[in-house]
Scaffold this motif. Structure first.
Motif, short mmCIF file in Angstrom:
data_model
loop_
_atom_site.label_atom_id
_atom_site.label_comp_id
_atom_site.label_asym_id
_atom_site.label_seq_id
_atom_site.Cartn_x
_atom_site.Cartn_y
_atom_site.Cartn_z
N THR A 1 -21.60 27.53 46.92
CA THR A 1 -22.67 26.57 46.69
C THR A 1 -23.26 26.73 45.28
N LYS A 2 -23.44 27.97 44.86
CA LYS A 2 -23.95 28.22 43.50
C LYS A 2 -22.95 27.73 42.45
N SER B 1 -23.25 23.95 42.43
CA SER B 1 -24.51 23.46 41.86
C SER B 1 -24.56 23.69 40.35
N ASP B 2 -24.02 24.81 39.89
CA ASP B 2 -23.94 25.05 38.44
C ASP B 2 -23.05 24.01 37.77
N CYS C 1 -16.49 19.78 41.77
CA CYS C 1 -17.43 18.81 42.37
C CYS C 1 -16.71 17.81 43.26
#
Length: 197
Positions: free
Chosen positions: A136-137, A140-141, A156
């Motif tokens: 998830t990190k 999101s980055d 993505c």
């Protein structure tokens, strides 16, 4: 052997898709022609159809877009794709188990939970949660990047496809939990028969 197993899984997915497609079409036709009314079970079948559809969409998107582009850019030496590949592989390797071992442990845990037994495999849930947190990190980055690199775009794209599957699965679970079943459906025999199917 892996290719053969992959073909079996793909065949099963197509088979389930075709069956849910037929069931959904029949139920929709019955409702349109006032031959029957919708029930909570119809919602479950529709949710199953949505889940299988999202799995097929994931499969198609991965095979026709993400993998070809990823391989092409990897061969061309695109640093962002190579870095993202290393990041994804490190998520798996940091879990301390191979993907096959993780799948096996999760199946064992799920089976125990379904049968109302204590699970000796509950540690795998923590491992998977930790892996998901890192994933998830990473996503999101990538999504927050001002000028996305190819590697970030591919991550993505995979995440979007996975989110659709996750959302469809949650809807199926919600609809199934909101549907009352008879005592026969709750029995261990039914669980065993379903497993064999």
């Amino acid at each position: 052997l892996e290719e053969k197993q992959g073909m079996k899984a793909e065949y099963k997915l197509d088979l389930v898709f075709n069956q849910t497609c037929i069931a959904t079409s029949l139920l929709n036709s019955m409702e349109l022609l006032n031959l029957g009314k919708s029930s909570p079970f119809c919602k479950v079948i529709d949710s199953l159809f949505q889940l299988v559809s999202s799995l097929r969409e994931f499969d198609t998107g991965l095979i026709t877009i993400v993998l070809p582009e990823g391989v092409k850019k990897h061969v061309q030496g695109d640093v962002s794709v190579i870095e993202m590949t290393k990041n994804v592989l490190s998520i798996v390797s940091n879990g301390g188990l191979s993907l096959d071992e993780i799948k096996h442990e999760l199946r064992q845990h799920t089976r125990s939970v379904m049968l109302g037994m204590d699970s000796s495999n509950s540690a795998i849930v923590r491992t998977v949660h930790e892996m998901k947190k890192i994933w998830t990190k990473l996503v999101s980055d990538a999504a927050a990047a001002e000028n996305m690199s190819t590697g970030q775009m591919l991550i993505c794209a995979v995440s979007t496809l996975l989110d659709k599957v996750d959302s469809a699965f949650n809807k199926l679970r919600e609809d199934a939990l909101n549907t009352s079943t008879s005592a026969e459906m709750d029995s261990i025999t039914t669980v065993q028969i379903t497993r064999e199917m």
